[in-house]
Motif scaffolding. Structure first.
Motif: not given
Length: 325
Positions: A11-22
């Motif tokens: 949980l401490l290492r979980s994060r959000f990201a965006l993926s234009p290619a996906m």
């Protein structure tokens, strides 16, 4: 059932990201009739350019690598964070070693389109990676680049909302809010409609990616991706025209005006002026003026979050927006 075994360290290492290619790959699958059906207005606008690209570029070679559920990893590389751009993705695609790409061709290019002589010539060429990357770049600029600022703003607003839920209610509530099919049970994340047994995160955390093109949950379970959940971003329904079936807030519009009513209804989660402008396709200056009036009327408050100033509804604003439908 698929279950992610989650530790505190995860949980401490979980994060959000965006993926234009996906999202580009998801859009291409939809236009090819393999993914989530596009709204009629989107399909009408994009299909002529899509068909022209299939004739005039190597886009069919890209499509040959996809099936309705997935595609090769190298055309949608793992994003590094929320600032991921198409230029970042394209550079990673172009840097793919030919042998690694050919290994994926062997497992993904198995449908009828892969047997087309023109497509086969691309996949068998020594510059296959460069040709595929070029076709994807042309598709990006002709099919998605114009809409991407608005789509990105929707995803960024979603992340702001999820981070707020984490702070107020914790990770379990946040994970379950991503989709009705996800449950948090006994220290793990369960997806009832997936097969795969139990997957341990082993302290690496979970990558969470909002998307405007997925209608359900998608998961990445194998390298080079970290263990990943892709989920529908909040606000996607309005983007896809689904709000047309919902009664418009006539009383609220009569009270504060159409533009201010749109802003007040859109603030179901805190957002900045720039996010609202992009997601609603409004001029930033006009948004700022309307927000100032709504704030002066006691319907909104604002607070700084990092470099951004976020607006949210007051209890009075909530009451007005809640009664608008």
């Amino acid at each position: 059932m698929l279950r992610f075994g989650v530790s505190v360290e995860d949980l401490l290492r979980s994060r959000f990201a965006l993926s234009p290619a996906m999202d580009l790959c998801s859009l291409l699958r939809s236009l090819a009739g393999q993914g989530r059906p596009l709204p009629r207005a989107w399909a009408t606008r994009l299909l002529p350019a899509f068909e022209r690209l299939r004739r005039d570029t190597e886009l069919n070679a890209v499509l040959a690598l996809h099936n309705p559920q997935s595609g090769p990893n190298f055309v949608a590389p793992p994003p590094r964070g929320l600032n991921q751009t198409w230029a970042d993705d394209l550079a990673m695609i172009r840097a793919t070693p030919l042998e690694a790409a050919r290994h994926e061709f062997a497992t993904t290019a198995t449908g009828p389109l892969a047997r087309d002589p023109r497509v086969r010539a691309v996949l068998d060429s020594t510059d296959a990676v460069a040709r595929i990357a070029e076709a994807m770049d042309q598709a990006w600029h002709e099919l998605l680049a114009t809409d991407w600022p608005q789509l990105r703003a929707i995803c960024e607003r979603d992340v702001v909302h999820r981070v707020g839920v984490i702070g107020e209610h914790g990770w379990a509530t946040t994970i379950e809010s991503l989709h009705p099919s996800i449950a948090w049970r006994a220290g793990g994340i369960e997806l009832g409609f997936f097969r795969g047994g139990t997957v341990r995160l082993t302290g690496d955390g979970l990558l969470l990616i909002p998307s405007v093109f997925v209608g359900n949950i998608a998961a990445h379970l194998e390298d080079p991706w970290p263990r990943t959940l892709v989920y529908p971003a909040r606000g996607t329904a309005a983007l896809w025209g689904e709000q047309e079936t919902v009664p418009q807030p006539d009383a609220l519009t009569a009270l504060v005006g159409r533009a201010r009513a749109r802003l007040l209804v859109a603030l179901d989660a805190p957002a900045s002026t720039s996010h609202l402008a992009r997601s609603l396709a409004m001029a930033p200056g006009a948004v700022g003026d309307h927000l100032a009036i709504l704030r002066g009327a006691g319907l909104l408050v604002r607070a700084r979050s990092g470099r951004s100033v976020l607006y949210r509804r007051t209890p009075l604003g909530e009451a007005l927006a809640g009664g608008s439908g």
